[in-house]
Each structure stands twice: as C-alpha cells, then as structure tokens.
Design an enzyme around this catalytic site. Sequence first.
Site, PDB file in Angstrom:
ATOM      1  N   GLU A 105      57.867  31.688  31.946  1.00 59.74           N
ATOM      2  CA  GLU A 105      56.861  32.597  32.476  1.00 59.74           C
ATOM      3  C   GLU A 105      57.237  33.055  33.883  1.00 59.74           C
ATOM      4  OE1 GLU A 105      52.034  32.656  33.073  1.00 59.74           O
ATOM      5  OE2 GLU A 105      53.173  30.963  33.878  1.00 59.74           O
ATOM      6  N   TRP A 111      50.213  34.096  27.140  1.00 59.86           N
ATOM      7  CA  TRP A 111      49.552  35.346  27.516  1.00 59.86           C
ATOM      8  C   TRP A 111      49.027  36.129  26.309  1.00 59.86           C
ATOM      9  CZ3 TRP A 111      47.787  37.310  31.947  1.00 59.86           C
ATOM     10  CH2 TRP A 111      48.218  36.717  33.141  1.00 59.86           C
ATOM     11  N   TYR A 154      50.647  40.138  37.745  1.00 59.88           N
ATOM     12  CA  TYR A 154      51.554  39.392  38.614  1.00 59.88           C
ATOM     13  C   TYR A 154      52.889  40.054  38.964  1.00 59.88           C
ATOM     14  CZ  TYR A 154      48.333  35.512  37.813  1.00 59.88           C
ATOM     15  OH  TYR A 154      47.215  34.730  37.757  1.00 59.88           O
ATOM     16  N   ARG A 206      55.548  34.472  60.917  1.00 55.57           N
ATOM     17  CA  ARG A 206      54.307  34.033  60.265  1.00 55.57           C
ATOM     18  C   ARG A 206      53.875  35.018  59.185  1.00 55.57           C
ATOM     19  NH1 ARG A 206      53.691  32.743  65.787  1.00 55.57           N
ATOM     20  NH2 ARG A 206      52.715  34.748  66.228  1.00 55.57           N
ATOM     21  N   ARG A 207      54.818  35.841  58.754  1.00 55.66           N
ATOM     22  CA  ARG A 207      54.493  36.889  57.775  1.00 55.66           C
ATOM     23  C   ARG A 207      55.230  36.715  56.444  1.00 55.66           C
ATOM     24  NH1 ARG A 207      54.614  42.171  61.892  1.00 55.66           N
ATOM     25  NH2 ARG A 207      53.190  41.270  63.443  1.00 55.66           N
ATOM     26  N   CYS A 223      45.059  34.840  39.304  1.00 54.20           N
ATOM     27  CA  CYS A 223      44.400  33.593  39.725  1.00 54.20           C
ATOM     28  C   CYS A 223      45.193  32.963  40.869  1.00 54.20           C
ATOM     29  CB  CYS A 223      44.285  32.634  38.552  1.00 54.20           C
ATOM     30  SG  CYS A 223      43.226  33.233  37.223  1.00 54.20           S
ATOM     31  N   ARG A 262      42.629  31.640  43.775  1.00 53.05           N
ATOM     32  CA  ARG A 262      41.210  32.011  43.878  1.00 53.05           C
ATOM     33  C   ARG A 262      40.379  31.331  42.805  1.00 53.05           C
ATOM     34  NH1 ARG A 262      39.349  35.081  39.712  1.00 53.05           N
ATOM     35  NH2 ARG A 262      41.003  35.981  38.437  1.00 53.05           N
ATOM     36  N   SER A 263      40.982  31.112  41.630  1.00 54.08           N
ATOM     37  CA  SER A 263      40.291  30.531  40.490  1.00 54.08           C
ATOM     38  C   SER A 263      41.243  29.580  39.792  1.00 54.08           C
ATOM     39  CB  SER A 263      39.851  31.644  39.525  1.00 54.08           C
ATOM     40  OG  SER A 263      39.307  31.103  38.336  1.00 54.08           O
ATOM     41  N   CYS A 264      40.790  28.354  39.564  1.00 56.32           N
ATOM     42  CA  CYS A 264      41.680  27.362  38.953  1.00 56.32           C
ATOM     43  C   CYS A 264      40.967  26.605  37.842  1.00 56.32           C
ATOM     44  CB  CYS A 264      42.179  26.363  39.998  1.00 56.32           C
ATOM     45  SG  CYS A 264      43.193  25.053  39.265  1.00 56.32           S
ATOM     46  N   ASP A 265      41.476  26.750  36.628  1.00 58.91           N
ATOM     47  CA  ASP A 265      41.059  25.935  35.491  1.00 58.91           C
ATOM     48  C   ASP A 265      41.815  24.609  35.630  1.00 58.91           C
ATOM     49  OD1 ASP A 265      40.832  24.668  33.058  1.00 58.91           O
ATOM     50  OD2 ASP A 265      41.449  26.385  31.853  1.00 58.91           O
ATOM     51  N   ASN A 295      50.352  25.921  37.046  1.00 61.72           N
ATOM     52  CA  ASN A 295      50.329  26.572  38.358  1.00 61.72           C
ATOM     53  C   ASN A 295      51.066  25.756  39.411  1.00 61.72           C
ATOM     54  OD1 ASN A 295      46.898  27.458  37.690  1.00 61.72           O
ATOM     55  ND2 ASN A 295      48.705  28.689  37.298  1.00 61.72           N
ATOM     56  N   HIS A 328      37.453  24.593  38.820  1.00 62.65           N
ATOM     57  CA  HIS A 328      36.449  24.290  37.802  1.00 62.65           C
ATOM     58  C   HIS A 328      37.036  23.593  36.576  1.00 62.65           C
ATOM     59  CE1 HIS A 328      37.952  28.467  37.297  1.00 62.65           C
ATOM     60  NE2 HIS A 328      38.078  28.097  36.033  1.00 62.65           N
ATOM     61  N   LEU A 329      36.127  22.982  35.840  1.00 64.68           N
ATOM     62  CA  LEU A 329      36.406  22.418  34.523  1.00 64.68           C
ATOM     63  C   LEU A 329      35.438  23.055  33.542  1.00 64.68           C
ATOM     64  CD1 LEU A 329      36.694  18.696  35.621  1.00 64.68           C
ATOM     65  CD2 LEU A 329      38.582  20.033  34.645  1.00 64.68           C
TER      66      LEU A 329
END
Length: 310
Positions: free
Chosen positions: A66, A88, A130, A172-173, A192, A212-215, A223, A253-254
């Site tokens: 992936e 996917w 992505y 720092r960029r 995500c 931002r969002s994690c299963d 990830n 989250h779960l």
Amino acid sequence: MTSHPHYEQQYLDLMQRIWTEGDERIDRTGVGTRAVFGATMRFNLANGAIPLLTTKRVYWKTATREMLWFLTGDTNIRELVKQKVHIWTDWPLDRYRREIGEDIDRDAFEERIIKDDDFAKKWGDLGPVYGKQWVDWPVFEPAGDGLYRKAEKGINQIELLIDGLKNNPGSRRHIFTGWNVAELDQMALPPCHKTYQFYVADGMLSGILYQRSCDLGLGFAFNVYSAALLIRMIAQQCDLEPGELVWNGGDVHLYLNHAELVEEQLARQPSGAPKFNILRKPESIFDYRIDDFEVTDYVPQSHISAPVAV
C-alpha cells in the site's frame, strides 16, 4: 535491574482506556464507537526496531505494498488488487452496489476491475486520495483573460521533503500532508493519517504522524507500521539513521461491533522484538520494490478478524 515495558503495552493500555472509559458516540458509519480525543505513543526505531503488533498478526507486506502504491500517486485500486491487496476495495464496491443495485461479491468485483479497463476506470478509482496529494498536489497556472487552468504537473511533496532534509536538515518545515480541503469531497475517504513532520538530530531522522481519525482495533496496526516504514525509507535516502516515531491521534476510537477483537487482544501478552531491514538502496524513494524489505524475528499471535466499517 529494571526492565522496560514492551513497546506494544502503550497500545494495549490505550485500548483498555478507550473500551472502559471512552465516550460512546454515533459515527459516520452508523456502527457506533467508544472514543477519546488526543493520544500519543512513541516508538524507538533504532537498531532495526519496527512497531509491528505482536498480540495479533499484522500483514506487513500488504501494508508495504500500500505504501509503495501511495508513492506512485495512483488512485485506482487496480494495481492493488492485482497484488491481492484488498484493503481499499470496500469503498468502491459499496459505491457500485449502491449505484447499480447489483449485489456483487468482492471477488467478482475485483476480477472485473483487473480484466475490464473501462470498468476499472469507472469503478476502481478512489478520487484524489493520499498518494495523489503526496506526489501531485494540484496547482493552477494563468490561462489568460484572468482565467486559470490546472497545471499538467503538480507539487511533489515527497520529493521536496527529501531535498529539504538533505540540504537544510535543521528546518522546521519538513512536512507533507494529504489534507487538501478543496478536494476532500472527491475522495472515497478523506485522509486519516493526514500530516507527517520530520526532524533531524545527531544523524538520526525522527517523524511525527498526526492521525485525525484512528480505528485503533483495525487500522492502527497498519498505520504505525507504515509510518515507521516511511521514516526508514526516507532515512536511507538521506543517509540518516532511523530515530523515533511519534504517533499522535485525534479521534481515537474502537467500534462497538469489535468487542470480540478488543477482549481477545487485551487478554494477550505482547512479546518479542521483530527487526526490519532494507536490502537495497534504490536511486530514489520512488524506486523501492516489495522485495527490498525484510522482517525477521516476528512471531505474532494469531490473526483476529473483525468487520471494517465503511
């Protein structure tokens, strides 16, 4: 002599906290979750270390395929399913079923994606997800009379990142992101793992992933491995040693229908220390192949299956 906790214990502790204390929420999928907001884990990547979960099997070659696909900028699942990577497929398959009304199974859908060019073009594309943003972020150029057109070639954030790390390591960029606000509504799933930042010190490359969002039950395993893989690839290209991966989660989250997965995993004890090795240094980060990577000493416990919420 004090022994350090296994690197995976922080993951299991977070899973326990979310399952017992998390805020119960109705989510986009309708399945429902328990969640916390804001979590951090740190993983040392020195001496070949790789944060593969050991309390269940993680199919690291699938995650690697992936990542290599992301780096091509491709947004069609065709090349993935040719390699028997199915992660996917659920999104375009769900869209096909809804729009056409045909209750086709995954295998039949993927077979049509592989064999039928027109079908793949229409139903296999995920939108500008992505990799498209990573290596071909759209830019617009003047077309005369106050009009603009999309340039043939966009911004390759990965190329710019590696150039910056080589030539200005103290900057720092050192950042790239997939969160293109103008194109979110065209994506099968907004990113995500959205933003990556890198840091060089003492000849070592470290990276932060903001997700931002994690299963946590399903997606996290891929990830965190993929982020570590990316740090290692970039480090090699920049003649640096891998340092540390810092993982930051926003909505972590779960899913409520993952009770069996959660309870089984929390009953297991992490063990072992898998090692990761890159067998070849290609000319650029875009030239790696699946055979360039090796994982040794990985003896995980059995796979735990759970449904994916689409």
